[in-house]
Enzyme design. Structure first.
Site, PDB file in Angstrom:
ATOM      1  N   SER A  31      12.185 -46.773  26.561  1.00 16.81           N
ATOM      2  CA  SER A  31      11.087 -46.610  27.507  1.00 16.81           C
ATOM      3  C   SER A  31      11.528 -46.890  28.929  1.00 16.81           C
ATOM      4  O   SER A  31      12.314 -47.803  29.167  1.00 16.81           O
ATOM      5  CB  SER A  31       9.933 -47.552  27.142  1.00 16.81           C
TER       6      SER A  31
ATOM      7  N   GLY B  78       0.653 -53.043  33.239  1.00 20.16           N
ATOM      8  CA  GLY B  78      -0.488 -52.279  33.728  1.00 20.16           C
ATOM      9  C   GLY B  78      -0.263 -50.781  33.807  1.00 20.16           C
ATOM     10  O   GLY B  78      -1.147 -50.039  34.212  1.00 20.16           O
ATOM     11  N   LEU B  79       0.934 -50.327  33.405  1.00 21.32           N
ATOM     12  CA  LEU B  79       1.212 -48.879  33.482  1.00 21.32           C
ATOM     13  C   LEU B  79       1.067 -48.193  32.117  1.00 21.32           C
ATOM     14  O   LEU B  79       1.631 -47.121  31.887  1.00 21.32           O
ATOM     15  CB  LEU B  79       2.608 -48.630  34.071  1.00 21.32           C
TER      16      LEU B  79
ATOM     17  N   ASP C 130      -6.373 -45.153  28.220  1.00 23.85           N
ATOM     18  CA  ASP C 130      -4.912 -45.132  28.365  1.00 23.85           C
ATOM     19  C   ASP C 130      -4.266 -44.157  27.379  1.00 23.85           C
ATOM     20  O   ASP C 130      -3.396 -43.362  27.754  1.00 23.85           O
ATOM     21  CB  ASP C 130      -4.328 -46.542  28.154  1.00 23.85           C
TER      22      ASP C 130
HETATM   23  N1  LIG Z   1       8.373 -49.703  23.988  1.00 26.36           N
HETATM   24  C1  LIG Z   1       7.663 -50.568  23.264  1.00 26.36           C
HETATM   25  N2  LIG Z   1       8.143 -51.043  22.099  1.00 26.36           N
HETATM   26  C2  LIG Z   1       7.419 -51.911  21.362  1.00 26.36           C
HETATM   27  N3  LIG Z   1       6.220 -52.405  21.715  1.00 26.36           N
HETATM   28  C3  LIG Z   1       5.700 -51.970  22.864  1.00 26.36           C
HETATM   29  C4  LIG Z   1       6.384 -51.037  23.694  1.00 26.36           C
HETATM   30  N4  LIG Z   1       5.615 -50.800  24.765  1.00 26.36           N
HETATM   31  C5  LIG Z   1       4.511 -51.562  24.617  1.00 26.36           C
HETATM   32  N5  LIG Z   1       4.547 -52.273  23.486  1.00 26.36           N
HETATM   33  C6  LIG Z   1       3.514 -53.210  22.990  1.00 26.36           C
HETATM   34  O1  LIG Z   1       2.477 -53.255  23.949  1.00 26.36           O
HETATM   35  C7  LIG Z   1       2.356 -54.590  24.533  1.00 26.36           C
HETATM   36  C8  LIG Z   1       1.994 -54.484  25.992  1.00 26.36           C
HETATM   37  O2  LIG Z   1       0.722 -53.900  26.052  1.00 26.36           O
HETATM   38  P1  LIG Z   1      -0.376 -54.298  27.119  1.00 26.36           P
HETATM   39  O3  LIG Z   1      -1.540 -53.458  26.821  1.00 26.36           O
HETATM   40  O4  LIG Z   1      -0.570 -55.772  27.167  1.00 26.36           O
HETATM   41  O5  LIG Z   1       0.283 -53.854  28.525  1.00 26.36           O
HETATM   42  P2  LIG Z   1       0.413 -52.394  29.157  1.00 26.36           P
HETATM   43  O6  LIG Z   1      -0.059 -51.396  28.173  1.00 26.36           O
HETATM   44  O7  LIG Z   1       1.790 -52.254  29.673  1.00 26.36           O
HETATM   45  O8  LIG Z   1      -0.581 -52.490  30.392  1.00 26.36           O
HETATM   46  P3  LIG Z   1      -2.094 -51.875  30.518  1.00 26.36           P
HETATM   47  O9  LIG Z   1      -2.722 -51.978  29.169  1.00 26.36           O
HETATM   48  O10 LIG Z   1      -2.761 -52.790  31.509  1.00 26.36           O
HETATM   49  O11 LIG Z   1      -1.909 -50.519  31.038  1.00 26.36           O
HETATM   50  C9  LIG Z   1       3.737 -55.220  24.296  1.00 26.36           C
HETATM   51  O12 LIG Z   1       3.664 -56.626  24.273  1.00 26.36           O
HETATM   52  C10 LIG Z   1       4.090 -54.631  22.913  1.00 26.36           C
HETATM   53  O13 LIG Z   1       3.425 -55.315  21.878  1.00 26.36           O
HETATM   54  C1  LIG Z   2      -8.264 -52.919  31.282  1.00 25.03           C
HETATM   55  C2  LIG Z   2      -8.431 -51.525  30.699  1.00 25.03           C
HETATM   56  O1  LIG Z   2      -9.647 -50.975  31.232  1.00 25.03           O
HETATM   57  C3  LIG Z   2      -7.323 -50.576  31.138  1.00 25.03           C
HETATM   58  C4  LIG Z   2      -5.942 -51.043  30.813  1.00 25.03           C
HETATM   59  O2  LIG Z   2      -5.016 -50.085  31.294  1.00 25.03           O
HETATM   60  C5  LIG Z   2      -8.517 -51.622  29.200  1.00 25.03           C
HETATM   61  C6  LIG Z   2      -9.034 -50.349  28.521  1.00 25.03           C
HETATM   62  O3  LIG Z   2      -9.701 -49.547  29.146  1.00 25.03           O
HETATM   63  O4  LIG Z   2      -8.782 -50.223  27.307  1.00 25.03           O
HETATM   64 MG   LIG Z   3      -1.963 -51.487  27.322  1.00 24.40          MG
END
Ligand SMILES: Nc1ncnc2c1ncn2[C@@H]1O[C@H](COP(=O)(O)OP(=O)(O)OP(=O)(O)O)[C@@H](O)[C@H]1O
Ligand SMILES: C[C@@](O)(CCO)CC(=O)[O-]
Ligand SMILES: [Mg+2]
Length: 386
Positions: free
Chosen positions: A135, A142-143, A203
């Site tokens: 990745s 947050g992405l 998302d």
């Molecule tokens: N490449 C990956 N390999 C394995 N697990 C992953 C990977 N990418 C994301 N994850 C899982 O998703 C979790 C992060 O998700 P989280 O929703 O907290 O953050 P985000 O998706 O980056 O941000 P947001 O939801 O705010 O956009 C990691 O801790 C892991 O469990």
């Molecule tokens: C915080 C949130 O609104 C967006 C995370 O990227 C959670 C969601 O919509 O599932």
């Molecule tokens: Mg997420």
């Protein structure tokens, strides 16, 4: 049987958190991807009887004897609807993952690994296989790394199933048909539920379909921007967890239902207005600038409301103060609590100013990038090189 699937991350231009409570939100895919290579052993092939997961960038490899998984999980659950993981299965998954001794520093990965096991066995049962994940997205920033992971995993699993009809002889990346994308999105949403607890679905939807979308109560509307939209993304590098942040907003909502309802209504209006502005005709520089000024204010208003939801962070405030010195508007993107911040870069902004802002933000220890927004959604490739 092998395939590669890649799914993009995303930015949320307005409406995160409120979208979980029924407000509209606007999101766009970005050109950072999570890629999954999946090879499933066919019955005629000799195999070691293992299901292997290699998280390549993190240098982590996990494997389970498929017989052991069979004792713990119910197995294939097709055709539709995709299954929601039961509490009992969650527990079995947790113990399968615990056995792998994930390093403490990568503890958050356990849910991602459980999600992979759940999705894999739900589509392909207990066949030995190897999955390799790479990745370019920062995890937990947050992405939309969780959604890109769930979408890429689901796409790879479905691409090697009878549920979709792809051209396995076609070279290079190819997309799914609309109804197949919906299927990928449904499976990915089940995965997001395991990682986010109560996701809105925005998302995984924007990662699946790409482009820019308005999303409200599970429904997406495609947005076709008629003005250039350039965003600086600043990663504060403060780790956070979307599930905990979403839960904290829900708790605040239970404590102050009326006040929070007003906050969510205000966000709904902001997202709708933002979607109208980016789509309104912008035939000349003057109109583009006027529209950018409106977006500037809407982003500031959205950030204020996110602060009132309790999901900002001191590092986010530092980014806001720094960019404001250059008269640029910023807001957090994704779940907040750290993670990434968006800054609108007006079309006529001089490159020297952009470089100055970036230098100042990076001197605070943050990491900046400018991503292309609104590109393609999930794609798969059966060829070995593409
Ligand atoms: N490449 C990956 N390999 C394995 N697990 C992953 C990977 N990418 C994301 N994850 C899982 O998703 C979790 C992060 O998700 P989280 O929703 O907290 O953050 P985000 O998706 O980056 O941000 P947001 O939801 O705010 O956009 C990691 O801790 C892991 O469990
Ligand atoms: C915080 C949130 O609104 C967006 C995370 O990227 C959670 C969601 O919509 O599932
Ligand atoms: Mg997420």
């Amino acid at each position: 049987m092998e395939v590669r699937a890649r799914a993009p991350g995303k930015i949320i231009l307005s409406g995160e958190h409120a979208v979980v409570h029924g407000s509209a939100a606007v999101a766009a895919s970005i050109d950072l991807y999570t890629e999954v290579f999946l090879k499933i052993s066919t019955d005629s092939e000799r195999s070691d009887g293992l299901l292997k997961l290699h998280l390549k960038d993190l240098g982590l490899q996990f494997s389970w004897p498929t017989e052991k998984i069979k004792e713990a999980l119910p197995g294939p659950c097709i055709p539709l609807p995709p299954p929601t993981c039961s509490l009992e299965s969650m527990k079995s998954l947790a113990s399968l993952v615990e056995d792998q001794n994930i390093p403490e520093a990568n503890f958050g990965l356990a849910t991602g690994v459980s999600t992979f096991l759940w999705l894999y066995t739900s589509v392909h049962g207990f066949k030995p296989a190897t999955a390799v994940v790479t990745s370019s997205l920062p995890l937990g920033a947050g992405l939309g790394s969780s959604a890109a992971f769930c979408v890429a995993v689901s796409a790879s699993l479905l691409a090697l199933s009878d549920l979709v009809n792809l051209d396995q002889n076609k070279k290079g990346w190819q997309s799914f048909q609309e109804n197949e994308l919906e299927l990928v999105n449904k499976w990915a949403f089940e995965g997001e539920k395991m990682i986010h607890g109560k996701p809105s679905g925005i998302d995984n939807t924007v990662s699946t379909f790409g482009n820019m979308i308005m999303f409200k109560s599970g429904q997406l509307t495609l947005i076709k921007p008629s003005m250039p939209l350039k965003m600086l993304i600043t990663n504060t590098k403060v780790g956070r967890n979307t599930k905990a942040l979403v839960a904290s907003v829900s708790e605040r909502t239970m404590r102050h239902p009326e006040a929070m309802a007003s906050v969510f209504t205000a966000v709904d209006s902001i997202s709708k207005e933002l979607s109208t502005i980016v789509q309104s005709p912008a035939p000349d520089d003057l109109t583009v600038t006027e529209n950018e000024d409106k977006l500037h204010e809407l982003m500031e208003m959205n950030q204020g409301l996110l602060q009132s939801m309790g999901v900002s962070h001191t590092t986010i405030e530092t980014v806001l103060r720094t960019t404001l010195k250059y008269k640029l508007a910023s807001k957090l993107t994704g779940a907040g609590g750290g993670g990434c911040v968006l800054t609108l870069l007006p079309a006529l902004l001089a490159g020297t100013i952009v470089n100055k802002v970036i230098a100042e933000l990076e001197s605070c220890g943050f990491q900046c990038l400018i991503a292309e927004i609104g590109g393609k959604g999930v794609e798969v490739s059966f060829s070995s090189s593409s």
